[in-house]
Write a protein that holds these residues in place. Structure first.
Motif, PDB file in Angstrom:
ATOM      1  N   MET A   1       0.844  -1.176   0.000  1.00  0.00           N
ATOM      2  CA  MET A   1       0.000   0.000   0.000  1.00  0.00           C
ATOM      3  C   MET A   1       0.891   1.240   0.000  1.00  0.00           C
ATOM      4  N   LYS A   2       0.437   2.266  -0.677  1.00  0.00           N
ATOM      5  CA  LYS A   2       1.170   3.530  -0.731  1.00  0.00           C
ATOM      6  C   LYS A   2       0.236   4.670  -0.360  1.00  0.00           C
ATOM      7  N   ILE A   3       0.776   5.626   0.386  1.00  0.00           N
ATOM      8  CA  ILE A   3       0.056   6.847   0.732  1.00  0.00           C
ATOM      9  C   ILE A   3       0.834   8.000   0.114  1.00  0.00           C
ATOM     10  N   PHE A   4       0.192   8.740  -0.769  1.00  0.00           N
ATOM     11  CA  PHE A   4       0.824   9.852  -1.460  1.00  0.00           C
ATOM     12  C   PHE A   4       0.488  11.153  -0.727  1.00  0.00           C
ATOM     13  N   VAL A   5       1.525  11.886  -0.337  1.00  0.00           N
ATOM     14  CA  VAL A   5       1.329  13.148   0.381  1.00  0.00           C
ATOM     15  C   VAL A   5       2.225  14.216  -0.228  1.00  0.00           C
ATOM     16  N   ARG A   6       1.846  15.457   0.025  1.00  0.00           N
ATOM     17  CA  ARG A   6       2.733  16.567  -0.340  1.00  0.00           C
ATOM     18  C   ARG A   6       2.790  17.518   0.836  1.00  0.00           C
ATOM     19  N   GLU A   7       3.901  18.195   0.948  1.00  0.00           N
ATOM     20  CA  GLU A   7       4.082  19.149   2.033  1.00  0.00           C
ATOM     21  C   GLU A   7       3.294  20.411   1.718  1.00  0.00           C
ATOM     22  N   ARG A   8       2.591  20.908   2.722  1.00  0.00           N
ATOM     23  CA  ARG A   8       1.810  22.124   2.528  1.00  0.00           C
ATOM     24  C   ARG A   8       2.730  23.327   2.426  1.00  0.00           C
ATOM     25  N   ARG A   9       2.341  24.277   1.632  1.00  0.00           N
ATOM     26  CA  ARG A   9       3.148  25.465   1.396  1.00  0.00           C
ATOM     27  C   ARG A   9       3.148  26.404   2.593  1.00  0.00           C
ATOM     28  N   ARG A  10       2.015  26.552   3.251  1.00  0.00           N
ATOM     29  CA  ARG A  10       1.895  27.552   4.310  1.00  0.00           C
ATOM     30  C   ARG A  10       2.229  27.046   5.704  1.00  0.00           C
ATOM     31  N   SER A  11       2.690  25.839   5.834  1.00  0.00           N
ATOM     32  CA  SER A  11       3.043  25.369   7.171  1.00  0.00           C
ATOM     33  C   SER A  11       4.522  25.040   7.195  1.00  0.00           C
ATOM     34  N   GLY A  12       5.195  25.544   8.172  1.00  0.00           N
ATOM     35  CA  GLY A  12       6.617  25.315   8.290  1.00  0.00           C
ATOM     36  C   GLY A  12       6.927  24.500   9.520  1.00  0.00           C
ATOM     37  N   LYS A  13       8.184  24.173   9.689  1.00  0.00           N
ATOM     38  CA  LYS A  13       8.594  23.408  10.859  1.00  0.00           C
ATOM     39  C   LYS A  13       8.365  24.233  12.111  1.00  0.00           C
TER      40      LYS A  13
END
Length: 67
Positions: A1-13
């Protein structure tokens, strides 16, 4: 199984906001009801399902309005 995600632009560390947006899931009956998840939540899902997380790269050509 694979879960595809992308990092949000407006949230930082260090921010108290979910950092990843789920784009899709392949090969399972898993249903995700949250559109945005935190790294710790994603790690917990992976631990229990054995899924692989695929981090999608951004091309830098997003909508100029910030959406």
């Amino acid at each position: 199984m694979k879960i595809f995600v992308r990092e949000r632009r407006r949230s930082g560390k260090g921010e108290k906001k979910p950092r990843y947006r789920v784009v899709g899931v392949q090969g399972s009956d898993l249903k995700l009801y949250a559109k945005r998840v935190r790294k710790c939540e994603l790690d917990e899902i992976v631990k229990h399902t054995g899924a692989d997380v695929v981090l999608l790269e951004r091309d830098g050509k997003g909508d100029a309005s910030g959406r």
